[in-house]
Design a protein around this motif. Structure first.
Motif, PDB file in Angstrom:
ATOM      1  N   ALA A   1      48.420  42.796  52.360  1.00 39.53           N
ATOM      2  CA  ALA A   1      47.730  42.548  51.078  1.00 39.53           C
ATOM      3  C   ALA A   1      47.146  41.144  50.990  1.00 39.53           C
ATOM      4  CB  ALA A   1      48.697  42.765  49.926  1.00 39.53           C
ATOM      5  N   ALA A   2      45.901  41.105  50.530  1.00 35.80           N
ATOM      6  CA  ALA A   2      45.259  39.823  50.243  1.00 35.80           C
ATOM      7  C   ALA A   2      45.653  39.370  48.838  1.00 35.80           C
ATOM      8  CB  ALA A   2      43.747  39.965  50.339  1.00 35.80           C
ATOM      9  N   SER A   3      45.271  38.132  48.476  1.00 40.69           N
ATOM     10  CA  SER A   3      45.594  37.577  47.148  1.00 40.69           C
ATOM     11  C   SER A   3      44.323  37.057  46.497  1.00 40.69           C
ATOM     12  CB  SER A   3      46.607  36.424  47.261  1.00 40.69           C
ATOM     13  OG  SER A   3      46.799  35.815  45.999  1.00 40.69           O
ATOM     14  N   GLU A   4      44.167  37.382  45.216  1.00 42.74           N
ATOM     15  CA  GLU A   4      43.002  36.894  44.496  1.00 42.74           C
ATOM     16  C   GLU A   4      43.051  35.370  44.345  1.00 42.74           C
ATOM     17  OE1 GLU A   4      42.936  39.013  40.822  1.00 42.74           O
ATOM     18  OE2 GLU A   4      42.433  40.946  41.771  1.00 42.74           O
ATOM     19  N   ALA A   5      44.271  34.811  44.473  1.00 43.91           N
ATOM     20  CA  ALA A   5      44.400  33.357  44.399  1.00 43.91           C
ATOM     21  C   ALA A   5      43.943  32.705  45.700  1.00 43.91           C
ATOM     22  CB  ALA A   5      45.836  32.965  44.094  1.00 43.91           C
ATOM     23  N   VAL A   6      43.810  33.516  46.753  1.00 49.98           N
ATOM     24  CA  VAL A   6      43.359  32.980  48.056  1.00 49.98           C
ATOM     25  C   VAL A   6      42.187  33.860  48.507  1.00 49.98           C
ATOM     26  CG1 VAL A   6      44.026  32.338  50.409  1.00 49.98           C
ATOM     27  CG2 VAL A   6      45.735  32.309  48.551  1.00 49.98           C
ATOM     28  N   PRO A   7      40.981  33.562  48.066  1.00 54.68           N
ATOM     29  CA  PRO A   7      39.808  34.397  48.407  1.00 54.68           C
ATOM     30  C   PRO A   7      39.614  34.595  49.916  1.00 54.68           C
ATOM     31  CG  PRO A   7      39.277  32.867  46.671  1.00 54.68           C
ATOM     32  CD  PRO A   7      40.636  32.468  47.168  1.00 54.68           C
ATOM     33  N   GLU A   8      39.945  33.580  50.677  1.00 53.26           N
ATOM     34  CA  GLU A   8      39.771  33.685  52.151  1.00 53.26           C
ATOM     35  C   GLU A   8      40.565  34.862  52.719  1.00 53.26           C
ATOM     36  OE1 GLU A   8      40.674  31.072  56.210  1.00 53.26           O
ATOM     37  OE2 GLU A   8      41.027  30.183  54.233  1.00 53.26           O
ATOM     38  N   SER A   9      41.659  35.226  52.101  1.00 54.17           N
ATOM     39  CA  SER A   9      42.537  36.271  52.637  1.00 54.17           C
ATOM     40  C   SER A   9      41.838  37.626  52.730  1.00 54.17           C
ATOM     41  CB  SER A   9      43.796  36.384  51.763  1.00 54.17           C
ATOM     42  OG  SER A   9      43.465  36.726  50.421  1.00 54.17           O
ATOM     43  N   PHE A  10      40.817  37.812  51.916  1.00 52.65           N
ATOM     44  CA  PHE A  10      40.099  39.090  51.955  1.00 52.65           C
ATOM     45  C   PHE A  10      39.263  39.256  53.243  1.00 52.65           C
ATOM     46  CE2 PHE A  10      41.067  38.636  47.465  1.00 52.65           C
ATOM     47  CZ  PHE A  10      41.392  39.923  47.085  1.00 52.65           C
ATOM     48  N   GLU A  11      39.003  38.166  53.899  1.00 55.72           N
ATOM     49  CA  GLU A  11      38.209  38.235  55.136  1.00 55.72           C
ATOM     50  C   GLU A  11      38.996  38.859  56.288  1.00 55.72           C
ATOM     51  OE1 GLU A  11      36.850  34.339  56.070  1.00 55.72           O
ATOM     52  OE2 GLU A  11      35.927  33.997  54.082  1.00 55.72           O
ATOM     53  N   TYR A  12      40.321  38.972  56.162  1.00 56.24           N
ATOM     54  CA  TYR A  12      41.136  39.378  57.316  1.00 56.24           C
ATOM     55  C   TYR A  12      41.887  40.688  57.115  1.00 56.24           C
ATOM     56  CZ  TYR A  12      40.321  34.419  58.178  1.00 56.24           C
ATOM     57  OH  TYR A  12      39.731  33.196  58.342  1.00 56.24           O
ATOM     58  N   THR A  13      41.492  41.475  56.166  1.00 62.59           N
ATOM     59  CA  THR A  13      42.172  42.748  55.951  1.00 62.59           C
ATOM     60  C   THR A  13      41.219  43.803  55.421  1.00 62.59           C
ATOM     61  OG1 THR A  13      44.013  43.831  54.826  1.00 62.59           O
ATOM     62  CG2 THR A  13      42.836  42.156  53.578  1.00 62.59           C
ATOM     63  N   ASP A  14      41.557  45.049  55.701  1.00 62.60           N
ATOM     64  CA  ASP A  14      40.801  46.190  55.183  1.00 62.60           C
ATOM     65  C   ASP A  14      41.583  46.896  54.086  1.00 62.60           C
ATOM     66  OD1 ASP A  14      38.689  45.788  56.992  1.00 62.60           O
ATOM     67  OD2 ASP A  14      39.701  46.979  58.559  1.00 62.60           O
ATOM     68  N   SER A  15      42.773  46.408  53.833  1.00 59.12           N
ATOM     69  CA  SER A  15      43.600  47.064  52.828  1.00 59.12           C
ATOM     70  C   SER A  15      43.026  46.879  51.415  1.00 59.12           C
ATOM     71  CB  SER A  15      45.028  46.500  52.856  1.00 59.12           C
ATOM     72  OG  SER A  15      45.812  47.098  51.865  1.00 59.12           O
ATOM     73  N   GLU A  16      43.192  47.912  50.607  1.00 58.12           N
ATOM     74  CA  GLU A  16      42.722  47.855  49.227  1.00 58.12           C
ATOM     75  C   GLU A  16      43.809  47.306  48.278  1.00 58.12           C
ATOM     76  OE1 GLU A  16      41.387  51.710  48.205  1.00 58.12           O
ATOM     77  OE2 GLU A  16      39.691  51.696  49.612  1.00 58.12           O
ATOM     78  N   VAL A  17      44.982  47.096  48.826  1.00 54.97           N
ATOM     79  CA  VAL A  17      46.091  46.594  48.005  1.00 54.97           C
ATOM     80  C   VAL A  17      46.008  45.071  47.918  1.00 54.97           C
ATOM     81  CG1 VAL A  17      48.593  46.424  47.770  1.00 54.97           C
ATOM     82  CG2 VAL A  17      47.536  48.526  48.673  1.00 54.97           C
ATOM     83  N   THR A  18      46.146  44.536  46.729  1.00 54.64           N
ATOM     84  CA  THR A  18      46.124  43.072  46.527  1.00 54.64           C
ATOM     85  C   THR A  18      47.261  42.661  45.586  1.00 54.64           C
ATOM     86  OG1 THR A  18      44.642  43.224  44.599  1.00 54.64           O
ATOM     87  CG2 THR A  18      43.624  42.983  46.815  1.00 54.64           C
ATOM     88  N   TYR A  19      47.639  41.369  45.736  1.00 50.89           N
ATOM     89  CA  TYR A  19      48.668  40.802  44.863  1.00 50.89           C
ATOM     90  C   TYR A  19      48.198  39.416  44.417  1.00 50.89           C
ATOM     91  CZ  TYR A  19      51.644  44.512  46.746  1.00 50.89           C
ATOM     92  OH  TYR A  19      52.149  45.736  47.092  1.00 50.89           O
ATOM     93  N   SER A  20      48.786  38.959  43.311  1.00 50.85           N
ATOM     94  CA  SER A  20      48.380  37.655  42.786  1.00 50.85           C
ATOM     95  C   SER A  20      49.615  36.810  42.425  1.00 50.85           C
ATOM     96  CB  SER A  20      47.494  37.822  41.548  1.00 50.85           C
ATOM     97  OG  SER A  20      46.332  38.554  41.858  1.00 50.85           O
ATOM     98  N   ASP A  21      50.461  36.561  43.405  1.00 49.44           N
ATOM     99  CA  ASP A  21      51.654  35.750  43.195  1.00 49.44           C
ATOM    100  C   ASP A  21      51.441  34.418  43.895  1.00 49.44           C
ATOM    101  OD1 ASP A  21      54.126  34.729  42.672  1.00 49.44           O
ATOM    102  OD2 ASP A  21      55.171  36.029  44.112  1.00 49.44           O
ATOM    103  N   HIS A  22      50.879  33.514  43.161  1.00 47.66           N
ATOM    104  CA  HIS A  22      50.569  32.200  43.701  1.00 47.66           C
ATOM    105  C   HIS A  22      49.642  32.350  44.907  1.00 47.66           C
ATOM    106  CE1 HIS A  22      53.447  30.533  40.887  1.00 47.66           C
ATOM    107  NE2 HIS A  22      54.391  31.361  41.378  1.00 47.66           N
ATOM    108  N   ASP A  23      49.987  31.667  45.998  1.00 44.54           N
ATOM    109  CA  ASP A  23      49.156  31.753  47.206  1.00 44.54           C
ATOM    110  C   ASP A  23      49.817  32.624  48.292  1.00 44.54           C
ATOM    111  OD1 ASP A  23      51.198  30.000  47.676  1.00 44.54           O
ATOM    112  OD2 ASP A  23      49.987  28.510  48.739  1.00 44.54           O
ATOM    113  N   SER A  24      50.679  33.543  47.892  1.00 44.87           N
ATOM    114  CA  SER A  24      51.347  34.432  48.840  1.00 44.87           C
ATOM    115  C   SER A  24      50.360  35.492  49.364  1.00 44.87           C
ATOM    116  CB  SER A  24      52.531  35.117  48.149  1.00 44.87           C
ATOM    117  OG  SER A  24      53.471  34.161  47.705  1.00 44.87           O
ATOM    118  N   VAL A  25      50.386  35.716  50.713  1.00 42.25           N
ATOM    119  CA  VAL A  25      49.472  36.693  51.332  1.00 42.25           C
ATOM    120  C   VAL A  25      50.188  37.465  52.442  1.00 42.25           C
ATOM    121  CG1 VAL A  25      47.367  35.373  50.833  1.00 42.25           C
ATOM    122  CG2 VAL A  25      48.619  34.964  52.974  1.00 42.25           C
TER     123      VAL A  25
END
Length: 277
Positions: free
Chosen positions: A177-201
Motif C-alpha cells: 500500500a502507498a500513502s497519500e502522505a507520501v505521493p512518491e510511494s504511488f510510483e512503485y506500486t500497482d495496488s489500489e489499496v492506500t493508507y494514510s498513517d503518517h509516512d508509513s508505506v
C-alpha cells in the motif's frame, strides 16, 4: 633274324663271285689307289649282281630295309610336328609373383567425431509459487509468497516466516500500500489499496522518517521484507517468543495484541506454500 638268313641264302653266291672279281682287280691295280679302287669295284659289282639277282633278292632287301626307313621317316615327322606344335604353342604364362601379404592395418579406426556438449543453460528461475488460501486474494497471496521466499534466502525457518506474515497482515493486510502522505510511494506500486498513517508505506508500513529506508526501498516487497527480517534477527531470544511478541519487538506498535489474531492465517499460508513448492 629270319630276314637276315633269307638274304644271306639269296646273296651268298653273288658275294662269293664278287669277292673273286675284287681279288683280281686288286692284284692288277697297284699304287696309292688300291684300297679306294677295291671299294668302288666291290660296290659296283654287288650292285650289278643284285640288279640281276631276281625278284627274290629285291623282295628280301625291300622287306628288311623299308620298315626301318618308314619308322625313321615317321619318327622324323613326329619330331617335326612336335617342334612345330611347341613353336606354335603360346608361351606359358609367368606365374605371378606371390603378392606380399597385406600388412595388418595398424591404424586404428578413426574415432567418432566428438560432439562437444554445450554447457547446460542455467535453468530459468522458477516463477512465483502459486498458492491458494481462503480469505485472501491473488495480490495478497503473491505478496505472502515473496515474504516467505525472502525469509528462506536469509536463513529463517517457518517460525520467522509466521512472524513476518502476521505482521504484514496486521499492518497492511498483505497489500503493498502507498500513502497519500507520501505521493512518491504511488510510483512503485500497482495496488489500489492506500493508507494514510503518517509516512508509513508498503507491506510493513515502514516509515522513512524512522530510518527504515528510502520510499523506493520500502515500496519494494522483497526489500521491505528483508529489512523486517534483519531487524527481527537482532532481537534477542525472538525464537522463544510468541508470534505476537516477536512482531511487537520489531514494530513497536501502539496495539501489540493485534498481531496474535493473524497467527492462524500465517500458518495456513505456510502450509499452502509448502504444498505448492
Amino acid at each position: 633274324m629270319h630276314f637276315r638268313k633269307l638274304i644271306e641264302g639269296v646273296t651268298g653266291p653273288v658275294r662269293s663271285a664278287a669277292a673273286a672279281v675284287t681279288e683280281r682287280l686288286t692284284n692288277t691295280v697297284g699304287g696309292f689307289k688300291e684300297h679306294r679302287f677295291r671299294r668302288v669295284a666291290t660296290v659296283g659289282l654287288a650292285a650289278a649282281i643284285l640288279t640281276g639277282s631276281g625278284g627274290a633278292a629285291a623282295w628280301a632287301i625291300s622287306n628288311t630295309e623299308a620298315p626301318a626307313e618308314t619308322e625313321q621317316a615317321a619318327a622324323e615327322q613326329t619330331q617335326e610336328t612336335t617342334e612345330e606344335a611347341t613353336a606354335a604353342a603360346p608361351a606359358p604364362a609367368e606365374t605371378p609373383a606371390e603378392a606380399p601379404a597385406t600388412e595388418e592395418a595398424t591404424t586404428e579406426a578413426a574415432p567418432e567425431p566428438v560432439v562437444e556438449e554445450k554447457p547446460a543453460e542455467p535453468a530459468a528461475p522458477a516463477g512465483p509459487v502459486d498458492i491458494d488460501v481462503a480469505d485472501i486474494d491473488d495480490e495478497q497471496e503473491a505478496n505472502a509468497v515473496t515474504i516467505i521466499e525472502t525469509g528462506k534466502e536469509l536463513g529463517f525457518d517457518e517460525n520467522g516466516w509466521a512472524v513476518a506474515l502476521a505482521t504484514a497482515m496486521q499492518e497492511a493486510k498483505l497489500y503493498n500500500a502507498a500513502s497519500e502522505a507520501v505521493p512518491e510511494s504511488f510510483e512503485y506500486t500497482d495496488s489500489e489499496v492506500t493508507y494514510s498513517d503518517h509516512d508509513s508505506v508498503g507491506l510493513f508500513q515502514q516509515r522513512t522518517s524512522m530510518g527504515w529506508g528510502t520510499v523506493e526501498e520500502l515500496m519494494d516487497p522483497a526489500t521491505s521484507a528483508s529489512k523486517f527480517y534483519n531487524t527481527l534477527k537482532d532481537v534477542d531470544g525472538w525464537e522463544d517468543m510468541s508470534i505476537a511478541s516477536a512482531a511487537q519487538a520489531v514494530q513497536v506498535s501502539a496495539y501489540p495484541d493485534y498481531y496474535a489474531q493473524w497467527e492462524g492465517l500465517a500458518w495456513d499460508i505456510i502450509d499452502a506454500y509448502q504444498s505448492a513448492s
